[in-house]
Design an enzyme around this catalytic site. Sequence first.
Site, PDB file in Angstrom:
ATOM      1  N   ASN A   9      92.784  -2.304   1.154  1.00 19.84           N
ATOM      2  CA  ASN A   9      93.282  -1.523   2.380  1.00 19.84           C
ATOM      3  C   ASN A   9      93.590  -2.384   3.464  1.00 19.84           C
ATOM      4  O   ASN A   9      92.727  -3.095   4.272  1.00 19.84           O
ATOM      5  CB  ASN A   9      92.241  -0.649   2.875  1.00 19.84           C
ATOM      6  CG  ASN A   9      93.177   0.225   4.070  1.00 19.84           C
ATOM      7  OD1 ASN A   9      94.068  -0.091   4.529  1.00 19.84           O
ATOM      8  ND2 ASN A   9      92.431   1.185   4.652  1.00 19.84           N
ATOM      9  N   ARG A  91      95.945   0.879  -0.881  1.00 27.20           N
ATOM     10  CA  ARG A  91      96.259   1.675  -0.237  1.00 27.20           C
ATOM     11  C   ARG A  91      97.678   1.515   0.556  1.00 27.20           C
ATOM     12  O   ARG A  91      97.991   0.486   1.198  1.00 27.20           O
ATOM     13  CB  ARG A  91      95.263   2.093   0.982  1.00 27.20           C
ATOM     14  CG  ARG A  91      95.787   3.193   2.256  1.00 27.20           C
ATOM     15  CD  ARG A  91      94.698   3.207   3.165  1.00 27.20           C
ATOM     16  NE  ARG A  91      95.367   4.381   3.893  1.00 27.20           N
ATOM     17  CZ  ARG A  91      95.004   4.490   5.333  1.00 27.20           C
ATOM     18  NH1 ARG A  91      94.447   3.295   5.969  1.00 27.20           N
ATOM     19  NH2 ARG A  91      95.460   5.261   6.064  1.00 27.20           N
ATOM     20  N   HIS A 180      97.255  10.496   5.786  1.00 30.23           N
ATOM     21  CA  HIS A 180      95.918  10.774   5.355  1.00 30.23           C
ATOM     22  C   HIS A 180      95.769  11.516   4.053  1.00 30.23           C
ATOM     23  O   HIS A 180      94.662  12.254   3.482  1.00 30.23           O
ATOM     24  CB  HIS A 180      94.839  11.617   6.185  1.00 30.23           C
ATOM     25  CG  HIS A 180      94.590  10.658   7.478  1.00 30.23           C
ATOM     26  ND1 HIS A 180      94.703  11.396   8.786  1.00 30.23           N
ATOM     27  CD2 HIS A 180      94.309   9.690   7.811  1.00 30.23           C
ATOM     28  CE1 HIS A 180      94.288  10.818   9.649  1.00 30.23           C
ATOM     29  NE2 HIS A 180      94.034   9.537   9.138  1.00 30.23           N
ATOM     30  N   HIS A 208      90.547  16.428   8.728  1.00 26.61           N
ATOM     31  CA  HIS A 208      90.205  15.000   8.549  1.00 26.61           C
ATOM     32  C   HIS A 208      89.950  14.320  10.048  1.00 26.61           C
ATOM     33  O   HIS A 208      91.029  14.116  10.630  1.00 26.61           O
ATOM     34  CB  HIS A 208      91.074  14.088   7.734  1.00 26.61           C
ATOM     35  CG  HIS A 208      90.853  12.885   7.684  1.00 26.61           C
ATOM     36  ND1 HIS A 208      90.539  12.121   6.476  1.00 26.61           N
ATOM     37  CD2 HIS A 208      90.815  11.599   8.572  1.00 26.61           C
ATOM     38  CE1 HIS A 208      90.214  10.609   6.970  1.00 26.61           C
ATOM     39  NE2 HIS A 208      90.571  10.470   7.965  1.00 26.61           N
ATOM     40  N   LEU A 209      88.963  14.280  10.607  1.00 26.51           N
ATOM     41  CA  LEU A 209      88.964  13.757  12.075  1.00 26.51           C
ATOM     42  C   LEU A 209      88.062  12.417  12.176  1.00 26.51           C
ATOM     43  O   LEU A 209      86.997  12.462  11.998  1.00 26.51           O
ATOM     44  CB  LEU A 209      88.033  14.652  12.727  1.00 26.51           C
ATOM     45  CG  LEU A 209      88.555  16.300  12.807  1.00 26.51           C
ATOM     46  CD1 LEU A 209      87.316  17.355  13.284  1.00 26.51           C
ATOM     47  CD2 LEU A 209      89.618  16.696  13.161  1.00 26.51           C
ATOM     48  N   ARG A 241      95.266   7.923  19.970  1.00 22.17           N
ATOM     49  CA  ARG A 241      96.622   8.576  19.831  1.00 22.17           C
ATOM     50  C   ARG A 241      96.557   9.720  20.530  1.00 22.17           C
ATOM     51  O   ARG A 241      95.669  10.552  20.573  1.00 22.17           O
ATOM     52  CB  ARG A 241      97.042   8.688  18.490  1.00 22.17           C
ATOM     53  CG  ARG A 241      97.513   7.366  17.800  1.00 22.17           C
ATOM     54  CD  ARG A 241      97.921   7.405  16.306  1.00 22.17           C
ATOM     55  NE  ARG A 241      96.990   6.621  15.463  1.00 22.17           N
ATOM     56  CZ  ARG A 241      96.694   6.796  14.227  1.00 22.17           C
ATOM     57  NH1 ARG A 241      97.119   8.063  13.547  1.00 22.17           N
ATOM     58  NH2 ARG A 241      95.996   5.788  13.609  1.00 22.17           N
ATOM     59  N   ARG A 284      80.761   9.329  20.336  1.00 23.74           N
ATOM     60  CA  ARG A 284      79.551   9.243  20.569  1.00 23.74           C
ATOM     61  C   ARG A 284      79.513   8.842  21.868  1.00 23.74           C
ATOM     62  O   ARG A 284      78.622   9.338  22.929  1.00 23.74           O
ATOM     63  CB  ARG A 284      78.886   8.155  19.687  1.00 23.74           C
ATOM     64  CG  ARG A 284      78.419   8.585  18.435  1.00 23.74           C
ATOM     65  CD  ARG A 284      78.189   7.415  17.597  1.00 23.74           C
ATOM     66  NE  ARG A 284      79.361   6.784  17.169  1.00 23.74           N
ATOM     67  CZ  ARG A 284      79.579   5.963  16.170  1.00 23.74           C
ATOM     68  NH1 ARG A 284      78.558   5.511  15.407  1.00 23.74           N
ATOM     69  NH2 ARG A 284      80.451   5.110  15.615  1.00 23.74           N
ATOM     70  N   GLU A 384      87.855   7.876   0.416  1.00 23.76           N
ATOM     71  CA  GLU A 384      89.203   7.615   0.236  1.00 23.76           C
ATOM     72  C   GLU A 384      89.251   6.320  -0.896  1.00 23.76           C
ATOM     73  O   GLU A 384      90.144   6.416  -1.717  1.00 23.76           O
ATOM     74  CB  GLU A 384      89.731   7.031   1.415  1.00 23.76           C
ATOM     75  CG  GLU A 384      90.302   8.137   2.359  1.00 23.76           C
ATOM     76  CD  GLU A 384      90.747   7.732   3.596  1.00 23.76           C
ATOM     77  OE1 GLU A 384      89.773   7.449   4.440  1.00 23.76           O
ATOM     78  OE2 GLU A 384      92.132   7.827   3.894  1.00 23.76           O
TER      79      GLU A 384
HETATM   80  P1  AMP Z   1      86.508   7.007  11.001  1.00 20.86           P
HETATM   81  O1  AMP Z   1      88.033   6.724  11.331  1.00 20.86           O
HETATM   82  O2  AMP Z   1      86.616   8.195   9.995  1.00 20.86           O
HETATM   83  O3  AMP Z   1      85.647   5.813  10.568  1.00 20.86           O
HETATM   84  O4  AMP Z   1      85.687   7.623  12.279  1.00 20.86           O
HETATM   85  C1  AMP Z   1      85.427   6.947  13.276  1.00 20.86           C
HETATM   86  C2  AMP Z   1      85.150   7.789  14.543  1.00 20.86           C
HETATM   87  O5  AMP Z   1      84.010   8.702  14.142  1.00 20.86           O
HETATM   88  C3  AMP Z   1      84.512   7.084  15.394  1.00 20.86           C
HETATM   89  O6  AMP Z   1      85.473   6.552  16.270  1.00 20.86           O
HETATM   90  C4  AMP Z   1      83.485   8.143  16.486  1.00 20.86           C
HETATM   91  O7  AMP Z   1      84.504   8.936  17.241  1.00 20.86           O
HETATM   92  C5  AMP Z   1      83.311   8.979  15.348  1.00 20.86           C
HETATM   93  N1  AMP Z   1      81.725   9.112  15.093  1.00 20.86           N
HETATM   94  C6  AMP Z   1      81.267   8.193  14.019  1.00 20.86           C
HETATM   95  N2  AMP Z   1      79.915   8.505  14.199  1.00 20.86           N
HETATM   96  C7  AMP Z   1      79.631   9.559  15.114  1.00 20.86           C
HETATM   97  C8  AMP Z   1      78.336  10.230  15.587  1.00 20.86           C
HETATM   98  N3  AMP Z   1      77.338  10.016  15.127  1.00 20.86           N
HETATM   99  N4  AMP Z   1      78.657  11.378  16.282  1.00 20.86           N
HETATM  100  C9  AMP Z   1      80.045  11.511  16.711  1.00 20.86           C
HETATM  101  N5  AMP Z   1      81.157  10.973  16.260  1.00 20.86           N
HETATM  102  C10 AMP Z   1      80.938   9.954  15.750  1.00 20.86           C
END
Ligand code: AMP
Length: 398
Positions: A9, A91, A180, A208-209, A241, A284, A384
């Site tokens: 990626n 990717r 995504h 997907h958050l 964003r 967090r 992914e």
């Molecule tokens: P990703 O892009 O899927 O790697 O997600 C990253 C995002 O997941 C981070 O910027 C945080 O906002 C969120 N995240 C990761 N760990 C936690 C947690 N323990 N509690 C709440 N949000 C989290």
Amino acid sequence: MNQLVLVVNSGSSSIKYQLVDVGTGDALAGGLVERIGEGGEGSLRHDGPAGRTERTQPVPDHEAGVRAVLDLFEEVGPSLTAGGLTAVGHRVVQGGDRFTEPVLVDDQVEAAIADLSPLAPLHNPPNLAGIRAARHAFPDLPHVAVFDTAFHHTLPDAARTYAIDREVARAHGIRRYGFHGTSHAYVARRTAELLGKDPADVNLIVAHLGNGASITAVRGGESVETSMGLTPLEGLVMGTRSGDVDPAVIFHLQRVAGMSTDDIDALLNRRSGMLGLAGANDLRDIHDAIEAGDGDARLALDVYCHRLKHYIGAYYAILGTVDAIAFTAGVGENDDVVRELSLAGLDRLGITVDPDRNAGRKKADTVVSPDGAEVTVLVVPTNEELEIARQAVAVASA
Ligand code: AMP
């Protein structure tokens, strides 16, 4: 037989990689090269059977980045040249109208990915740089491009069309593509499996958050609506964003605030979302700030969950009936407060969350709705890399 795929990626200044055993679904090694081409030292992190290796060294371009990755594999393992590598999976963010499925990369495919760069100027050029460097390093292996947009090629015309002048839209490829897709496809299939149903028989909403965020309505295994559009800027509130804004905000900022197109692009893509609202992109940090009484952080979380609920309601209406809602990626998997707030008050739609089941971070597939709920709510950790590896094997062995 082991089927090992190197999944790459490649971003503007980084290369993320994973060595995946498609037979077992395990990641045998993985890592990240950062600060490529930024002048100073690049940083490398490699996790393999021997543990973690970290180093810094000059990484002037993606070619050097890929070479550094291969050196690490040879030095600390597992060796990639010892044989067994079946394919390299790449990717690629934007496949446009041309790529609705993963493809074997050849010179024509490279040229087509380059041609699509105006639609994804931040993503396709570095994706392509990674492909070129990896093809150079492994000229005899099949290289497969897996597109973020491909899963959404089933969007009906009514969902993919912006209501703007059709000639302008056609001339410039302006429509909703969705992103995504690899994650939405993986989570949708896995969710159907967990429900014990054929994907063709279920209607799902997949959220997907992550730092980027999108939500998709999936009918019978096909994407029928998704929140990202021409670019990954549309839709949900994200880490940095804005997601949806009135397009006139842009003209207003140009006319009244004197901002340039590039200024506004940077504002909406990199300084908005949770970062813009509360000074931190990571949920967090937002929760810590709320604990400390920060009103901006409280509002940011409320805006985030309000927008998410808005889309869940809309996608329920699009689908008519919903069998399950699946949360995935960093926020979706870890943030029980977001899951709870975004679904609060939707009981009349058959959507409820069991507070005990929902509590805490989820490292594995978990149902968080009560037994017998009309709509099953689940957390399904995305993968992914495994999805790209599977698709790469399927194409390479076809
Ligand atoms: P990703 O892009 O899927 O790697 O997600 C990253 C995002 O997941 C981070 O910027 C945080 O906002 C969120 N995240 C990761 N760990 C936690 C947690 N323990 N509690 C709440 N949000 C989290």
